[in-house]
Scaffold this motif. Structure first.
Motif, PDB file in Angstrom:
ATOM      1  N   LEU A 131       0.828  -1.204   0.000  1.00 37.04           N
ATOM      2  CA  LEU A 131       0.000   0.000   0.000  1.00 37.04           C
ATOM      3  C   LEU A 131       0.866   1.259   0.000  1.00 37.04           C
ATOM      4  CD1 LEU A 131      -2.780  -1.068   2.532  1.00 37.04           C
ATOM      5  CD2 LEU A 131      -2.982  -0.887   0.040  1.00 37.04           C
ATOM      6  N   VAL A 132       1.941   1.235   0.770  1.00 36.04           N
ATOM      7  CA  VAL A 132       2.832   2.404   0.821  1.00 36.04           C
ATOM      8  C   VAL A 132       3.451   2.675  -0.543  1.00 36.04           C
ATOM      9  CG1 VAL A 132       5.007   3.279   1.790  1.00 36.04           C
ATOM     10  CG2 VAL A 132       3.322   2.184   3.279  1.00 36.04           C
ATOM     11  N   THR A 133       3.809   1.617  -1.259  1.00 40.02           N
ATOM     12  CA  THR A 133       4.456   1.781  -2.563  1.00 40.02           C
ATOM     13  C   THR A 133       3.460   1.930  -3.704  1.00 40.02           C
ATOM     14  OG1 THR A 133       4.622  -0.634  -2.744  1.00 40.02           O
ATOM     15  CG2 THR A 133       6.531   0.549  -1.855  1.00 40.02           C
ATOM     16  N   GLY A 134       2.148   1.837  -3.398  1.00 41.85           N
ATOM     17  CA  GLY A 134       1.137   2.036  -4.410  1.00 41.85           C
ATOM     18  C   GLY A 134       0.853   0.846  -5.294  1.00 41.85           C
ATOM     19  N   HIS A 135       1.288  -0.350  -4.891  1.00 42.72           N
ATOM     20  CA  HIS A 135       1.023  -1.565  -5.674  1.00 42.72           C
ATOM     21  C   HIS A 135      -0.284  -2.187  -5.167  1.00 42.72           C
ATOM     22  CE1 HIS A 135       5.403  -1.028  -6.225  1.00 42.72           C
ATOM     23  NE2 HIS A 135       5.167  -1.523  -7.435  1.00 42.72           N
ATOM     24  N   ILE A 136      -1.407  -1.697  -5.677  1.00 41.35           N
ATOM     25  CA  ILE A 136      -2.710  -2.048  -5.131  1.00 41.35           C
ATOM     26  C   ILE A 136      -3.097  -3.491  -5.463  1.00 41.35           C
ATOM     27  CG2 ILE A 136      -5.103  -1.335  -4.948  1.00 41.35           C
ATOM     28  CD1 ILE A 136      -3.039   0.678  -3.936  1.00 41.35           C
ATOM     29  N   VAL A 137      -2.822  -3.924  -6.693  1.00 40.82           N
ATOM     30  CA  VAL A 137      -3.138  -5.318  -7.051  1.00 40.82           C
ATOM     31  C   VAL A 137      -2.356  -6.274  -6.169  1.00 40.82           C
ATOM     32  CG1 VAL A 137      -3.018  -7.054  -8.869  1.00 40.82           C
ATOM     33  CG2 VAL A 137      -3.715  -4.729  -9.428  1.00 40.82           C
ATOM     34  N   LEU A 138      -1.073  -5.984  -5.977  1.00 42.29           N
ATOM     35  CA  LEU A 138      -0.252  -6.812  -5.096  1.00 42.29           C
ATOM     36  C   LEU A 138      -0.812  -6.812  -3.683  1.00 42.29           C
ATOM     37  CD1 LEU A 138       2.264  -8.507  -4.532  1.00 42.29           C
ATOM     38  CD2 LEU A 138       3.531  -6.363  -4.180  1.00 42.29           C
ATOM     39  N   ALA A 139      -1.270  -5.649  -3.226  1.00 38.77           N
ATOM     40  CA  ALA A 139      -1.858  -5.561  -1.886  1.00 38.77           C
ATOM     41  C   ALA A 139      -3.059  -6.489  -1.768  1.00 38.77           C
ATOM     42  CB  ALA A 139      -2.257  -4.123  -1.573  1.00 38.77           C
ATOM     43  N   GLY A 140      -3.908  -6.526  -2.802  1.00 43.49           N
ATOM     44  CA  GLY A 140      -5.056  -7.421  -2.778  1.00 43.49           C
ATOM     45  C   GLY A 140      -4.650  -8.877  -2.728  1.00 43.49           C
ATOM     46  N   LEU A 141      -3.641  -9.256  -3.502  1.00 39.55           N
ATOM     47  CA  LEU A 141      -3.167 -10.637  -3.495  1.00 39.55           C
ATOM     48  C   LEU A 141      -2.600 -11.013  -2.134  1.00 39.55           C
ATOM     49  CD1 LEU A 141      -1.409 -10.772  -6.997  1.00 39.55           C
ATOM     50  CD2 LEU A 141      -3.454 -12.038  -6.304  1.00 39.55           C
ATOM     51  N   VAL A 142      -1.812 -10.113  -1.545  1.00 40.00           N
ATOM     52  CA  VAL A 142      -1.225 -10.387  -0.229  1.00 40.00           C
ATOM     53  C   VAL A 142      -2.312 -10.473   0.834  1.00 40.00           C
ATOM     54  CG1 VAL A 142       0.320  -9.494   1.552  1.00 40.00           C
ATOM     55  CG2 VAL A 142       0.979  -9.350  -0.855  1.00 40.00           C
ATOM     56  N   ALA A 143      -3.326  -9.607   0.736  1.00 43.62           N
ATOM     57  CA  ALA A 143      -4.433  -9.660   1.692  1.00 43.62           C
ATOM     58  C   ALA A 143      -5.151 -11.006   1.614  1.00 43.62           C
ATOM     59  CB  ALA A 143      -5.411  -8.515   1.418  1.00 43.62           C
ATOM     60  N   SER A 144      -5.345 -11.522   0.396  1.00 46.74           N
ATOM     61  CA  SER A 144      -6.000 -12.819   0.254  1.00 46.74           C
ATOM     62  C   SER A 144      -5.153 -13.932   0.863  1.00 46.74           C
ATOM     63  CB  SER A 144      -6.275 -13.112  -1.226  1.00 46.74           C
ATOM     64  OG  SER A 144      -5.078 -13.278  -1.958  1.00 46.74           O
ATOM     65  N   LEU A 145      -3.847 -13.852   0.700  1.00 47.55           N
ATOM     66  CA  LEU A 145      -2.968 -14.851   1.317  1.00 47.55           C
ATOM     67  C   LEU A 145      -3.025 -14.764   2.840  1.00 47.55           C
ATOM     68  CD1 LEU A 145       0.157 -14.668  -1.022  1.00 47.55           C
ATOM     69  CD2 LEU A 145      -1.466 -16.559  -0.814  1.00 47.55           C
ATOM     70  N   ALA A 146      -3.143 -13.542   3.369  1.00 47.62           N
ATOM     71  CA  ALA A 146      -3.275 -13.392   4.824  1.00 47.62           C
ATOM     72  C   ALA A 146      -4.553 -14.047   5.320  1.00 47.62           C
ATOM     73  CB  ALA A 146      -3.250 -11.909   5.198  1.00 47.62           C
ATOM     74  N   VAL A 147      -5.654 -13.881   4.576  1.00 49.30           N
ATOM     75  CA  VAL A 147      -6.920 -14.524   4.945  1.00 49.30           C
ATOM     76  C   VAL A 147      -6.772 -16.038   4.908  1.00 49.30           C
ATOM     77  CG1 VAL A 147      -9.322 -14.870   4.241  1.00 49.30           C
ATOM     78  CG2 VAL A 147      -8.308 -12.586   4.143  1.00 49.30           C
TER      79      VAL A 147
ATOM     80  N   SER B  63     -10.057   4.317  -8.538  1.00 45.31           N
ATOM     81  CA  SER B  63     -10.222   2.884  -8.835  1.00 45.31           C
ATOM     82  C   SER B  63      -9.526   1.975  -7.825  1.00 45.31           C
ATOM     83  CB  SER B  63      -9.668   2.584 -10.231  1.00 45.31           C
ATOM     84  OG  SER B  63      -8.277   2.894 -10.290  1.00 45.31           O
ATOM     85  N   SER B  64      -8.779   2.551  -6.874  1.00 42.71           N
ATOM     86  CA  SER B  64      -7.951   1.736  -5.968  1.00 42.71           C
ATOM     87  C   SER B  64      -8.748   0.681  -5.198  1.00 42.71           C
ATOM     88  CB  SER B  64      -7.206   2.647  -4.998  1.00 42.71           C
ATOM     89  OG  SER B  64      -6.279   3.447  -5.685  1.00 42.71           O
ATOM     90  N   PRO B  65      -9.875   1.021  -4.546  1.00 41.17           N
ATOM     91  CA  PRO B  65     -10.614  -0.026  -3.822  1.00 41.17           C
ATOM     92  C   PRO B  65     -11.063  -1.173  -4.718  1.00 41.17           C
ATOM     93  CG  PRO B  65     -11.347   2.150  -3.130  1.00 41.17           C
ATOM     94  CD  PRO B  65     -10.470   2.344  -4.315  1.00 41.17           C
ATOM     95  N   ALA B  66     -11.549  -0.847  -5.935  1.00 41.35           N
ATOM     96  CA  ALA B  66     -11.999  -1.900  -6.849  1.00 41.35           C
ATOM     97  C   ALA B  66     -10.831  -2.771  -7.294  1.00 41.35           C
ATOM     98  CB  ALA B  66     -12.687  -1.270  -8.059  1.00 41.35           C
ATOM     99  N   VAL B  67      -9.694  -2.147  -7.560  1.00 41.84           N
ATOM    100  CA  VAL B  67      -8.507  -2.906  -7.954  1.00 41.84           C
ATOM    101  C   VAL B  67      -8.051  -3.815  -6.812  1.00 41.84           C
ATOM    102  CG1 VAL B  67      -6.075  -2.689  -8.595  1.00 41.84           C
ATOM    103  CG2 VAL B  67      -7.772  -1.181  -9.635  1.00 41.84           C
ATOM    104  N   TYR B  68      -8.109  -3.301  -5.590  1.00 37.66           N
ATOM    105  CA  TYR B  68      -7.727  -4.080  -4.408  1.00 37.66           C
ATOM    106  C   TYR B  68      -8.625  -5.307  -4.250  1.00 37.66           C
ATOM    107  CZ  TYR B  68      -7.276  -5.084   0.621  1.00 37.66           C
ATOM    108  OH  TYR B  68      -7.121  -5.691   1.846  1.00 37.66           O
TER     109      TYR B  68
END
Length: 567
Positions: A182-198, A227-232
């Motif tokens: 999130l800090v670096t602005g990689h929103i798609v990556l953030a979504g993927l990492v969040a799914s792995l955390a779940v 578009s950030s939330p949708a991309v996430y």
């Protein structure tokens, strides 16, 4: 106890050396990459030593080991072959271990321990990178990043679970990686990492929701594209949607059996569960009160000096820490020592404190420059950590505070946690010894009831069907814990193991009332087991199904280490 004292002395001595090094080289950390690298190398060595001092794999980890082994060996994600029950919440961790076993053929436990230690070391490096990124526009960033890495390596709730074989270190690493994305602005990556955390721990849902909420607020404030939330969400859905569809289809339940069993065991009422959670969280707070104090100071500084560049990421770390504590409070805390359920909290507070104090103390931040503008970069005052007029002092005092935090975390953690971990390690070894004995002597397909079932079942192997009365791996028992009538009537175990804490020091000849009819208790003396060797061994008492008792006794006593001495 002698080994524990030696381990404590070695760890404390190494941390004293690291603390002295940090204070001495502090003025050079901002401008000399070599000193930063040297300090980080010593920090990694201290973290490794800190983890190895605990070196305990609790019984709970062996449940996942058995699932991973069964996946790699072709039985599927099951505890007992042919019985699809979701007795875990760490799917990503189990799949990782299964893949390692399938590819290399290595045993699951050493792989899990190695991965766990590597994840903790990864947390130290990600904290360094994350703090530095938050402070990238400031000359003070590198020094504060090193200090944050040192404190992270000293965090006992994280170090104790490095070699545990549990998914805790991977989960903390994923949370930190999510914030970094999130800090670096990689929103798609953030979504993927969040799914792995779940998929790694159930509270990953809380982390993913908080990160998504932060993105929405950032969009409303114009800090992120619309578009950030949708991309996430799309990034998270790539893994979560097929995984959710698979698990519901395969297991047939909305909630994992392990979660249902935990909630059923936690308390008879919501009030009771909250009470247990409150005790767990307050005990954690008393031990980590220095971290909480520094976090409170950070919140005060950020509230006083608003619109600081990078402050939004500091608030994200603070909110994630608060959300984790709230989740643990709601679910009733945990049972293992060292507050593994809250392992991410001190690390997040460390990142927040390092970032917040550096931001509030940097005189360049008063002009509110844009992140990455480099306004303070290269400033001799900033890189040396010297205070400026009107700013928060950020000289060697920060290094001293970091050293104090690290020292308190190491010494208090070792003093309170190491003895409890040693007890767990002893019980785990003894239960594993009993499991190996049963697995070697009982015929394939024999049903055994045991609680706890992790170490024993993992050591016994998949040829035995192991029933856990606590319900972790049985859908009926998860909803009706301790339904012994169901165990006797429907599961019909040939052997019931009464060894909650490992071997018994003496023979008792007691049998639980619910088993007294169809079973008889048979004590077995284990020659030369543990501290009871001088007294002639220790004991394990089995409830044997009466029609098979003689045959089972004959098979079990074929092992010369075990002698049956009927009551």
């Amino acid at each position: 106890m002698g080994v524990a004292m030696i381990a404590t002395a070695v760890v404390v001595a190494l941390w004293v050396c690291l603390g002295v090094l940090l204070v001495v080289v502090w003025p050079r950390l901002g401008s000399h990459r070599g000193w930063r690298l040297a300090t980080l190398v010593v920090t990694m060595a201290a973290s490794l030593t800190h983890q190895l001092a605990y070196g305990t794999v609790p019984d709970e980890a062996h449940v996942g080991f058995r699932y991973a082994r069964n996946i790699a060996d072709g039985y599927g994600p099951v505890f007992n072959p042919g019985e699809p029950v979701e007795g875990y919440t760490d799917f990503a961790w189990i799949v990782l271990l299964a893949l390692a076993r399938a590819v290399t053929g290595a045993d699951v436990q050493p792989v899990a321990v190695t991965f766990g230690i590597a994840c903790v070391l990864g947390c130290v490096l990600v904290v360094y990178a994350l703090t530095g990124r938050i402070l990238s526009w400031s000359g003070r960033g590198p020094a504060f990043a090193v200090a944050a890495a040192v404190v992270t390596a000293a965090t006992g709730s994280l170090a104790a679970y490095g070699p545990s074989g549990l998914a805790t270190p991977l989960f903390v690493l994923l949370v930190l990686t999510l914030v970094y994305a999130l800090v670096t602005g990689h929103i798609v990556l953030a979504g993927l990492v969040a799914s792995l955390a779940v998929m790694t721990r159930l509270d990953g849902v809380v982390v993913a929701v908080v990160a998504g909420g932060w993105l929405v607020i950032a969009v409303l404030r114009g800090r992120m594209p619309r578009s950030s939330p949708a991309v996430y969400v799309a990034g998270a859905a790539v893994l979560l949607v097929p995984w959710a569809a698979w698990r519901v289809t395969y297991y047939g339940d909305a909630l994992p059996t392990e979660v249902v069993a935990r909630l059923a065991r936690a308390s008879d009422s919501l009030v009771g569960r909250l009470g247990a959670g409150w005790t767990y969280v307050t005990d954690f707070a008393l031990t980590y009160q220095a971290f909480l104090l520094v976090a409170a100071v950070t919140i005060g500084l950020l509230s006083y000096r608003r619109r600081l560049p990078g402050a939004t990421y500091v608030w994200l770390a603070l909110v994630l820490a608060l959300a984790e504590a709230g989740y643990v409070l709601a679910v009733g805390g945990g049972t293992l020592p060292a507050w593994g359920q809250l392992a991410a909290v001190p690390v997040l507070l460390t990142v927040a404190a390092a970032g917040g104090v550096a931001l509030a103390g940097d005189p360049a931040s008063r002009g509110d420059p844009a992140p990455g503008s480099g306004t303070a970069s290269g400033s001799d005052t900033a890189s040396s950590g010297g205070p400026a007029t009107g700013s928060v002092p950020t000289g060697r005092g920060v290094a001293v505070v970091a050293v104090v935090l690290a020292g308190l975390s190491v010494t208090l953690g070792m003093a309170r946690t190491l003895p409890a971990m040693e007890e767990l390690r002893t019980a785990e070894h003894e239960l594993g010894d009993i499991g190996e004995w049963l697995g070697a002597r009982l015929t394939a397909g024999t049903v055994v009831s045991a609680v706890p079932a992790g170490s024993l079942a993992d050591a016994a192997g998949s040829q035995l069907y192991v029933v856990d009365p606590s319900g972790t791996t049985d859908a009926h028992l998860a909803r009706h814990p301790e339904d012994h009538a169901y165990i006797v009537r429907d599961r019909m175990p040939a052997v019931v193991v009464d060894a909650v804490g490992g071997y018994l020091p003496d023979r008792t000849c007691r049998i639980h009332t619910e088993y007294a009819g169809p079973y008889e208790v048979v004590p077995f003396r284990r020659a030369g087991a543990g501290s009871g060797e001088a007294a002639g061994g220790r004991w394990v008492e089995l409830y044997l199904h009466r029609p098979q008792a003689d045959l089972l006794t004959e098979r079990l006593t074929a092992d010369p280490r075990f002698t049956a001495e009927p009551c």
